[in-house]
Enzyme design. Sequence first.
Site, PDB file in Angstrom:
ATOM      1  N   HIS A   1       0.818  -1.206   0.000  1.00 29.37           N
ATOM      2  CA  HIS A   1       0.000   0.000   0.000  1.00 29.37           C
ATOM      3  C   HIS A   1       0.856   1.263   0.000  1.00 29.37           C
ATOM      4  CE1 HIS A   1      -3.857   1.992   0.723  1.00 29.37           C
ATOM      5  NE2 HIS A   1      -3.218   2.787   1.546  1.00 29.37           N
TER       6      HIS A   1
ATOM      7  N   ASP B   1      -5.576   8.305 -11.092  1.00 32.42           N
ATOM      8  CA  ASP B   1      -6.045   6.938 -11.282  1.00 32.42           C
ATOM      9  C   ASP B   1      -6.115   6.226  -9.954  1.00 32.42           C
ATOM     10  OD1 ASP B   1      -3.484   5.429 -10.664  1.00 32.42           O
ATOM     11  OD2 ASP B   1      -2.807   6.727 -12.289  1.00 32.42           O
TER      12      ASP B   1
ATOM     13  N   HIS C   1     -10.608   2.788  -0.689  1.00 31.83           N
ATOM     14  CA  HIS C   1     -10.752   2.329   0.682  1.00 31.83           C
ATOM     15  C   HIS C   1     -11.562   1.036   0.655  1.00 31.83           C
ATOM     16  CE1 HIS C   1     -10.237   4.142   4.919  1.00 31.83           C
ATOM     17  NE2 HIS C   1      -9.081   3.917   4.360  1.00 31.83           N
TER      18      HIS C   1
ATOM     19  N   GLU D   1      -8.536   7.884  -4.376  1.00 29.17           N
ATOM     20  CA  GLU D   1      -7.951   6.832  -3.541  1.00 29.17           C
ATOM     21  C   GLU D   1      -8.979   5.764  -3.234  1.00 29.17           C
ATOM     22  OE1 GLU D   1      -4.142   8.222  -0.964  1.00 29.17           O
ATOM     23  OE2 GLU D   1      -5.991   7.880   0.115  1.00 29.17           O
TER      24      GLU D   1
END
Lengths: 756, 231
Positions: free
Chosen positions: A44, A490, A90, A88
């Site tokens: 990550h 992106d 999640h 982003e």
Amino acid sequence: MQITPELIASHGITEDEYQRIEQILGRAPNYTELGIFSVMWSEHCSYKSSRVHLRNFPTSGPRVIQGPGENAGIIDIGDGWVAAFKMESHNHPSFIEPYQGAATGVGGILRDIFTMGARPIACLDSLRFGELDAPRMKYLVDGVVRGIAGYGNCIGIPTVGGETSFHSSYNGNILVNVFALGVTKKEKIFKGTASGVGNPVIYVGSKTGRDGIHGATMASAEFDEASEEKRPTVQVGDPFTEKLLLEACLEIMDTDAIVGIQDMGAAGLTSSSFEMAGRAGTGVKMNLDRVPMRESGMTPYEIMLSESQERMLIVAKRGREDEVVRVFEKWDLNAAVVGEVTDDGFVRLFWHGEQVAQIPVEPISTEAPVYQRPMAAPERKISDSLDRQRVDDADFTGTLLELAASPNLCSKHWIYEQYDTTVRTNTLAGPEQRDAAIVRVKGTGRALAITSDVNPVYCFLDPYEGGKQAVAEAARNVAVSGGRPVAITDCLNFGSPERPDIMWQFAECIRGISDACRALETPVVSGNVSFYNETEGRAVYPTPSIGMAGILEDETAGCPLHFDAANLDVIILGGSRDELGGSEWQQRFMPDAMAKPPRVDLEEERKLVELLLSLHQNRLLRSAHDLANGGLAIALAECAMKGFGVHLDLTNYSSGLDAIALLFGESQGRAIVACTNDRTDAVLARAASLGVAAQQIGKTTNASFLIERNGTPLVKTSTQELARVWRSAFALLLGGDSVEEVIRGVGEEAPEVMAH
Amino acid sequence: MKFGIVILPGSNCDHDAWHVAKNVVSAEAELLWHKETDLKGADCVIIPGGFAYGDYLRAGALAKFAPIMEPIRRHAANGGLVFGICNGFQVLTEVGLLPGALMRNEHLRFLSRDVFLRTEETDTPFTSELQRGQILRVPIAHGEGNYYADDATLDELERNRQVIFRYCDGEGRMTSEANPNGSARNIAGICNASRNVLGMMPHPERCSEELLGNADGLGIFKSIVASLARV
């Protein structure tokens, strides 16, 4: 604590990586240091599997002010104004705990924007769910939507658009991607740098608790049946505190008291301190016992790895720390000087005066593992075009209604009416008004067009074409709405990078995105990679979400996607081919077929963008809508949702195609525009001069919806019937209805609160 | 004339109200910090939308303890104009400047969309430039907009003509379908007995410019400006 092989493995660190750690330190790490390496080198945070591929992106251009590597990318929007934006994911937290997972997804991306000095003015959400009747799925839809609403509405940033689609590949791993955009003046941009030896390091915002420890590590592993136990790694959001943090940060940024600022997102205090020192080529010394803590008995390890929300790290000018603290105290937030910038290139951590960790800054990124993972295209048979029985005598009206009532194509007002779409009074076009959302930038006369797009089915069938298509469709959506496409962010959602077929999908998608970005002159300015989106070995379809921003030099430019009067000329731009592979029609009526998705001709896309901009600039259009999922018939139905219908005669249009390909094929590079009769010649002439196929194929009507060919009706219904089905479908599907029941109009709406 | 726009912690429509006051109706506008006790000469105090104090405990419940509320109470008692929009309406009911309460929407979901309002009364400083029965299209964005008061209070509000806006359909009919949140008697906005304090759930500041595709809310701000000019 003893560093054992089990402890190392439980931190997701390989033997090889552990050797590197010992080399960097010249000794064995202690427990705190091991924890720091494990999050910094998690997939990550380190991009260790993706880095070699991400290098292929074009990242520069005349309007790019900040490319990838900062908290958000920044483009020049004219007259000294800039826009910062990023998307982003999640995903993992949202699958485990949908409300908090989605809420903190919104909170995290907003901090990425205002840490750059920009005031966030709009969000989009790109959501991928499994089939509605899959276990927990209605609960996940409900929780994610409530979570986005709960955070975004409270902090007062409008959610102005996005996309939501459903596919069985997400049954065990949903995707929640949030895009945010903010604006500021060029000279007000802030960066995450810890420069100036001796400058104070200040912790601001919420107190640090034990929530979210190892969140970044969790997001770097696939799911299994034990994932429910990972619930405590999901952070809990407080949008009220973030609103205060936002205002306090922008207030202190209006002074010249600070030199750098970074949010504590994934990997919390660890990544913010290392990244800030890394960018400045300095070191940082921190006294962790001075960090405001929510609970007693916390250890340095926990403090460094906590992902408690709504926190920022600031480096101020020496002597100005009191000023910083005063602003945050004015907003009733914690602020504590926890350390200072050093020149020795180390992050050194102290606990009540005793040094508990010492890690060199540069090697943790330069010596970080980079993997060239093996790639291999899967063995599978995909036909060039969809083989099908000719069914020209079929009931196309029924087909159209069935598609209009399907989860992917029906109206999503049940979702977006839970989001505040108009706060900040900049929303010129919100959800389902144009193909892109339009937000003005007050005081400039300009507006921004933003959209998020990807078709995961296309990406699965052909990741290269799918990558191209995502960018091309985003550009089309921006241009058809009146904006010039400028740049993209992106959010690349894939399965495990340790599987060669997934790495192949990833590399191919990136190649497609890169080619499209070059052709359409929309560089990549920021982004995010989310791997390990799989449960028990079953990966999600490749889903490289593209968030695009474009500029309307004149905020009054563009037009709605809906027909707004009868007797307008309806013109189709672009050419249609027999392309049903991956289409909504194919997925619904031939679900097991595997045929190539539509081909994207980037030169044709570029010409279409130029044509649309020229038509808008000359105010020739009354409505404009791109042809996407569901093809021509669905696009026309969407144009007709405000009540004005259409009478189309397709006898002389693409006569070589059968009716299914014509009505439901998803050829790219097309749009439907409407104009008054006196503008038609001008529209056709401009199309001819730019080399775009264009043909007048019908007229708008008061309420009827009729598509004819060779004197026989293919589709015959009313806009009232279409709108009833399209608008009512989503709540009814959530209530447990089938598409057929939606069309019959007999069902129950979604309950007020959905059980787990 | 001057608008004063209160910033409570969690207010998020403060800039929007300020923008309309300053840039659309070209009045003076000043932001008022909740910890202060000076209204800075404001003729009309706006308590804007948002989530004051995070709406924790109950929407508006904590805001009534903000230091700025005492001078606002005095301002209202002296006949000064106070205008609560959305969360501001919730605050005014908690402060006691308006009767009743705002409960959670009947369907228990946050709802953000355009609604139609029927203008019930025009003899207030907030509606003097509107026509009686005029239908306005105005956005709502709230989770707790379900107006409640007991029948005696509602009857009194009606008797004193304190119901200023009601939810209606596009033709002005007060149907239950047109009521977005379950409010008693379709009430969207009320004033106090002396007609100088108005609270409403819909957001007129979000529809006061043609560029936004809707300027139906502008009449309210123009009414305030015109009323204060007459004083």
